[in-house]
Scaffold this active site. Structure first.
Site, PDB file in Angstrom:
ATOM      1  N   GLU A   1     -27.163  24.676  14.890  1.00 29.68           N
ATOM      2  CA  GLU A   1     -28.440  24.270  15.584  1.00 29.68           C
ATOM      3  C   GLU A   1     -29.636  25.549  15.157  1.00 29.68           C
ATOM      4  O   GLU A   1     -29.063  26.576  14.716  1.00 29.68           O
ATOM      5  CB  GLU A   1     -28.226  24.576  16.877  1.00 29.68           C
ATOM      6  CG  GLU A   1     -27.117  23.951  17.626  1.00 29.68           C
ATOM      7  CD  GLU A   1     -27.191  22.297  17.840  1.00 29.68           C
ATOM      8  OE1 GLU A   1     -28.127  22.024  17.602  1.00 29.68           O
ATOM      9  OE2 GLU A   1     -26.143  21.875  17.926  1.00 29.68           O
TER      10      GLU A   1
ATOM     11  N   GLU B   1     -21.171  26.888  15.404  1.00 32.15           N
ATOM     12  CA  GLU B   1     -19.894  27.255  14.986  1.00 32.15           C
ATOM     13  C   GLU B   1     -19.436  26.283  13.787  1.00 32.15           C
ATOM     14  O   GLU B   1     -19.841  25.255  13.548  1.00 32.15           O
ATOM     15  CB  GLU B   1     -18.895  26.660  16.325  1.00 32.15           C
ATOM     16  CG  GLU B   1     -19.241  27.228  17.561  1.00 32.15           C
ATOM     17  CD  GLU B   1     -20.623  26.584  18.344  1.00 32.15           C
ATOM     18  OE1 GLU B   1     -21.371  27.178  18.677  1.00 32.15           O
ATOM     19  OE2 GLU B   1     -20.387  25.162  18.007  1.00 32.15           O
TER      20      GLU B   1
ATOM     21  N   ASP C   1     -20.566  11.854  17.054  1.00 33.36           N
ATOM     22  CA  ASP C   1     -22.141  11.653  17.543  1.00 33.36           C
ATOM     23  C   ASP C   1     -22.740  11.260  16.101  1.00 33.36           C
ATOM     24  O   ASP C   1     -23.463  10.411  16.187  1.00 33.36           O
ATOM     25  CB  ASP C   1     -22.620  12.950  17.892  1.00 33.36           C
ATOM     26  CG  ASP C   1     -22.423  13.243  19.420  1.00 33.36           C
ATOM     27  OD1 ASP C   1     -22.001  12.528  20.089  1.00 33.36           O
ATOM     28  OD2 ASP C   1     -22.734  14.424  19.640  1.00 33.36           O
TER      29      ASP C   1
ATOM     30  N   HIS D   1     -43.103  18.155  11.361  1.00 36.39           N
ATOM     31  CA  HIS D   1     -42.934  18.330  12.712  1.00 36.39           C
ATOM     32  C   HIS D   1     -42.072  19.552  12.937  1.00 36.39           C
ATOM     33  O   HIS D   1     -40.952  19.652  12.083  1.00 36.39           O
ATOM     34  CB  HIS D   1     -42.697  17.123  13.390  1.00 36.39           C
ATOM     35  CG  HIS D   1     -42.615  17.301  14.889  1.00 36.39           C
ATOM     36  ND1 HIS D   1     -41.669  17.668  15.420  1.00 36.39           N
ATOM     37  CD2 HIS D   1     -43.661  16.680  15.636  1.00 36.39           C
ATOM     38  CE1 HIS D   1     -42.056  17.852  16.910  1.00 36.39           C
ATOM     39  NE2 HIS D   1     -43.339  17.101  16.771  1.00 36.39           N
TER      40      HIS D   1
ATOM     41  N   LYS E   1     -24.292  18.445  12.031  1.00 38.26           N
ATOM     42  CA  LYS E   1     -23.055  17.864  12.391  1.00 38.26           C
ATOM     43  C   LYS E   1     -22.275  17.593  11.205  1.00 38.26           C
ATOM     44  O   LYS E   1     -22.892  16.550  10.571  1.00 38.26           O
ATOM     45  CB  LYS E   1     -23.019  17.035  13.741  1.00 38.26           C
ATOM     46  CG  LYS E   1     -23.500  17.671  14.957  1.00 38.26           C
ATOM     47  CD  LYS E   1     -23.489  16.738  16.035  1.00 38.26           C
ATOM     48  CE  LYS E   1     -23.985  17.326  17.222  1.00 38.26           C
ATOM     49  NZ  LYS E   1     -24.254  16.278  18.378  1.00 38.26           N
TER      50      LYS E   1
ATOM     51  N   LYS F   1     -17.725  14.900  13.361  1.00 33.61           N
ATOM     52  CA  LYS F   1     -18.302  14.876  14.919  1.00 33.61           C
ATOM     53  C   LYS F   1     -18.579  13.478  14.960  1.00 33.61           C
ATOM     54  O   LYS F   1     -19.710  12.812  14.336  1.00 33.61           O
ATOM     55  CB  LYS F   1     -19.477  15.598  15.071  1.00 33.61           C
ATOM     56  CG  LYS F   1     -19.218  17.048  15.296  1.00 33.61           C
ATOM     57  CD  LYS F   1     -18.881  17.871  14.393  1.00 33.61           C
ATOM     58  CE  LYS F   1     -18.617  19.388  14.869  1.00 33.61           C
ATOM     59  NZ  LYS F   1     -17.908  20.080  13.799  1.00 33.61           N
TER      60      LYS F   1
ATOM     61  N   LYS G   1     -47.678  13.000  13.060  1.00 32.37           N
ATOM     62  CA  LYS G   1     -47.158  12.160  13.972  1.00 32.37           C
ATOM     63  C   LYS G   1     -47.883  10.857  13.796  1.00 32.37           C
ATOM     64  O   LYS G   1     -48.880  10.637  13.692  1.00 32.37           O
ATOM     65  CB  LYS G   1     -47.085  12.630  15.597  1.00 32.37           C
ATOM     66  CG  LYS G   1     -46.493  14.036  15.736  1.00 32.37           C
ATOM     67  CD  LYS G   1     -46.606  14.175  17.229  1.00 32.37           C
ATOM     68  CE  LYS G   1     -45.507  13.465  18.158  1.00 32.37           C
ATOM     69  NZ  LYS G   1     -45.366  14.065  19.383  1.00 32.37           N
TER      70      LYS G   1
ATOM     71  N   ASP H   1     -39.647  20.195  15.340  1.00 32.91           N
ATOM     72  CA  ASP H   1     -38.089  19.786  15.389  1.00 32.91           C
ATOM     73  C   ASP H   1     -37.629  19.119  14.103  1.00 32.91           C
ATOM     74  O   ASP H   1     -36.628  19.297  13.950  1.00 32.91           O
ATOM     75  CB  ASP H   1     -38.252  18.642  16.541  1.00 32.91           C
ATOM     76  CG  ASP H   1     -38.878  19.174  17.803  1.00 32.91           C
ATOM     77  OD1 ASP H   1     -38.405  20.343  18.210  1.00 32.91           O
ATOM     78  OD2 ASP H   1     -39.208  18.581  18.718  1.00 32.91           O
ATOM     79  N   LYS H   2     -38.346  18.500  13.362  1.00 35.54           N
ATOM     80  CA  LYS H   2     -37.881  17.792  12.098  1.00 35.54           C
ATOM     81  C   LYS H   2     -37.592  18.952  11.157  1.00 35.54           C
ATOM     82  O   LYS H   2     -36.582  18.904  10.245  1.00 35.54           O
ATOM     83  CB  LYS H   2     -38.809  16.724  11.432  1.00 35.54           C
ATOM     84  CG  LYS H   2     -38.695  15.471  12.026  1.00 35.54           C
ATOM     85  CD  LYS H   2     -37.260  14.915  11.609  1.00 35.54           C
ATOM     86  CE  LYS H   2     -36.815  14.160  12.944  1.00 35.54           C
ATOM     87  NZ  LYS H   2     -35.165  13.965  12.812  1.00 35.54           N
TER      88      LYS H   2
ATOM     89  N   PHE I   1     -56.731  19.367  14.295  1.00 35.33           N
ATOM     90  CA  PHE I   1     -55.458  20.084  14.258  1.00 35.33           C
ATOM     91  C   PHE I   1     -55.218  20.698  12.893  1.00 35.33           C
ATOM     92  O   PHE I   1     -54.835  20.138  12.131  1.00 35.33           O
ATOM     93  CB  PHE I   1     -54.953  18.609  14.134  1.00 35.33           C
ATOM     94  CG  PHE I   1     -53.201  18.535  14.223  1.00 35.33           C
ATOM     95  CD1 PHE I   1     -52.588  19.753  14.210  1.00 35.33           C
ATOM     96  CD2 PHE I   1     -52.559  17.205  14.027  1.00 35.33           C
ATOM     97  CE1 PHE I   1     -51.209  19.679  14.453  1.00 35.33           C
ATOM     98  CE2 PHE I   1     -51.202  17.295  13.885  1.00 35.33           C
ATOM     99  CZ  PHE I   1     -50.447  18.496  14.269  1.00 35.33           C
TER     100      PHE I   1
ATOM    101  N   ASP J   1     -46.053  24.968  17.650  1.00 33.31           N
ATOM    102  CA  ASP J   1     -45.095  24.468  18.693  1.00 33.31           C
ATOM    103  C   ASP J   1     -43.485  24.717  18.338  1.00 33.31           C
ATOM    104  O   ASP J   1     -43.354  24.536  17.043  1.00 33.31           O
ATOM    105  CB  ASP J   1     -45.195  22.989  18.960  1.00 33.31           C
ATOM    106  CG  ASP J   1     -44.373  22.262  20.165  1.00 33.31           C
ATOM    107  OD1 ASP J   1     -44.000  23.250  21.141  1.00 33.31           O
ATOM    108  OD2 ASP J   1     -44.504  21.228  20.377  1.00 33.31           O
ATOM    109  N   ALA J   2     -42.806  25.301  19.027  1.00 29.21           N
ATOM    110  CA  ALA J   2     -41.325  25.587  18.575  1.00 29.21           C
ATOM    111  C   ALA J   2     -40.526  24.391  18.376  1.00 29.21           C
ATOM    112  O   ALA J   2     -40.923  23.260  18.995  1.00 29.21           O
ATOM    113  CB  ALA J   2     -40.623  26.360  19.850  1.00 29.21           C
TER     114      ALA J   2
ATOM    115  N   ARG K   1     -34.193  17.241  18.736  1.00 30.71           N
ATOM    116  CA  ARG K   1     -35.039  16.744  19.887  1.00 30.71           C
ATOM    117  C   ARG K   1     -35.942  15.346  19.568  1.00 30.71           C
ATOM    118  O   ARG K   1     -36.600  15.009  20.186  1.00 30.71           O
ATOM    119  CB  ARG K   1     -36.042  17.801  19.907  1.00 30.71           C
ATOM    120  CG  ARG K   1     -35.581  19.004  21.167  1.00 30.71           C
ATOM    121  CD  ARG K   1     -36.615  19.620  21.946  1.00 30.71           C
ATOM    122  NE  ARG K   1     -37.719  20.284  20.948  1.00 30.71           N
ATOM    123  CZ  ARG K   1     -38.315  21.196  21.442  1.00 30.71           C
ATOM    124  NH1 ARG K   1     -38.242  21.714  22.734  1.00 30.71           N
ATOM    125  NH2 ARG K   1     -39.271  21.823  20.490  1.00 30.71           N
ATOM    126  N   LYS K   2     -35.321  14.832  18.390  1.00 26.23           N
ATOM    127  CA  LYS K   2     -36.054  13.588  18.077  1.00 26.23           C
ATOM    128  C   LYS K   2     -35.174  12.269  17.853  1.00 26.23           C
ATOM    129  O   LYS K   2     -35.353  11.604  16.683  1.00 26.23           O
ATOM    130  CB  LYS K   2     -36.996  13.717  16.962  1.00 26.23           C
ATOM    131  CG  LYS K   2     -37.916  14.601  17.162  1.00 26.23           C
ATOM    132  CD  LYS K   2     -39.142  13.993  18.159  1.00 26.23           C
ATOM    133  CE  LYS K   2     -40.550  14.936  18.352  1.00 26.23           C
ATOM    134  NZ  LYS K   2     -39.932  15.999  19.499  1.00 26.23           N
TER     135      LYS K   2
END
Length: 406
Positions: A44, A57, A291, A16, A285, A289, A176, A18-19, A250, A258-259, A264-265
């Site tokens: 990123e 960074e 997060d 995918h 990260k 961090k 998916k 995003d992955k 598909f 798709d970008a 995003r997941k």
């Protein structure tokens, strides 16, 4: 608590878009931590048709010092990016590991952030940002994960394994899944709907009378067999509805279709919506961090609470301020499933077992290692601890928790 309800979670495959971005970002984390375990990384990634862009960074000895890259590092970054895409399996006209354009826009970490995070004199290492993080565990699966997400992940892992091995050569990387289960008295009793959309080789579709019906039947039957191989047989009933490639064709997928962007997941990465999520993503990260590291420690603590039999479900929240070492708050919710121990008592016990400062977390779980690429697809939680990998999935606090709660 409702006694009879439906709940749904989704997952996405390693292909995918995003992955793909998450895996590239974590490949950079692993590259840098392998050079300097104390490196600071916030990477990123953007993916789209024949393009990968890095931004963020960084700081690290032998990596980026005094505003300059160390010799050979830019080349190693590009190599890591291309090898990640190659491993996933993209060799398509619209996205090919060998020929996509690549931009590296990583630069030095802000000195104003560094001064708050770094240890100095009597000051302990502070949190890399403010924020809230959540951990969760449930006894509804052996992995102590929500069943809807656990099965969604495992379906796609099976498809990917068969694609890589050649068992299912008609599959392409992007896919998916989505699983809807009926719960009765908080236990899954039946799958009411299962959705799988998978990118496929040319011709393996049939929709509204168009395409190759026999080839589509081959793909559909394979996917149903993959589902049956990972889900408990008692959950698949005559009422289970399957939606396999419901839009039809598909063939164009991944970053060409798709970008993709890092982070995003986040619900796929965590608990499939069965638990709250904090404000930040994980991939890209380093473990200073919170997060990332605090989300791992809260999962670790929640899993040990459930594994110790102190509750059937457990949610833990923790909060930090940037530059401050000690957490601002710790919150435990047993969702009415506690077994002879209160939430407030567990809140007292947990900080005695693990120091919940950023450095305490990193030390306890040994997080300053190149262990993150494996986390970036099929979930950060519910995985099998294996040597240095997935240490937050260990249940080595069980006896201490039982003793403290007695």
């Amino acid at each position: 608590m409702r006694s009879d309800y439906l709940f749904t979670s989704e997952s996405v495959s390693e292909g995918h878009p995003d992955k793909v971005a998450d895996q590239i970002s974590d490949a950079i984390v692993d590259l840098f931590l392998g050079i300097d375990p104390e490196a600071r990384i916030a990477c990123e990634t953007l993916t789209t048709t024949q393009l990968v862009v890095l931004a963020g960074e960084i700081r690290g000895k032998g990596i980026y010092e005094n505003g300059e890259w160390a010799p050979g590092i830019p080349e190693r970054i590009e190599q890591a990016v291309r090898e990640t895409v190659k491993r996933i399996g993209y060799e398509q006209e619209g996205f090919h590991w060998e020929s996509f354009r690549f931009e590296n826009n990583l630069h030095g970490q802000s000195a104003h952030i560094a001064q708050g995070v770094d240890a100095a004199g009597n000051k302990d290492e502070g949190a890399g940002d403010q924020g809230i993080m959540f951990g969760y565990a449930s006894d509804e699966t052996p992995d102590l994960m929500p069943a809807t997400l656990d099965y969604s992940h495992k379906i796609l892992e099976r498809l990917a394994a068969d694609r890589h091995s050649g068992v299912a050569p008609f599959l392409e990387p992007d896919a998916k899944s989505q699983v809807t289960l009926r719960y009765v008295d908080e236990r899954p009793v039946e799958a009411t709907a299962i959705v799988v959309s998978t990118q496929h080789a040319p011709g393996f579709y049939y929709h509204d009378g168009e395409g190759d019906e026999a080839r589509y039947a081959q793909l559909r039957d394979y996917v149903k067999s993959a589902i049956a191989s990972v889900m408990p047989a008692e959950l698949l009933t005559e009422n289970t509805v399957y939606h396999i490639n419901p839009t039809g064709r598909f063939e164009i997928g991944g970053p060409d279709g798709d970008a993709g962007l890092t982070g995003r997941k986040i619900i796929v990465d965590t608990y499939g919506g069965a638990s709250p999520h904090g404000g930040g993503a994980f991939s890209g990260k380093d473990p200073t961090k919170v997060d990332r590291s605090a989300a791992y420690i809260t999962r670790y603590l929640a899993k040990n609470v459930v594994a110790a039999g102190l509750a059937r479900r457990c949610t833990i929240q923790i909060a930090y301020a940037i530059g401050v070492a000690e957490p601002l708050a710790l919150y435990v919710d047993l969702h009415g499933t506690g077994n002879g121990v209160t939430e407030s008592r567990i809140e007292q016990i947990l900080p005695t077992l693990v120091r919940l400062t950023p450095r305490g977390i990193r030390t306890h779980l040994a997080l300053n290692k190149p262990i993150y690429s494996k986390t970036a697809a099929y979930g950060h939680f519910g995985r099998k601890p294996d040597g240095a990998f997935f240490p937050w999935e260990r249940v080595d606090l069980v006896e201490a928790l039982k003793a403290a709660a007695a």
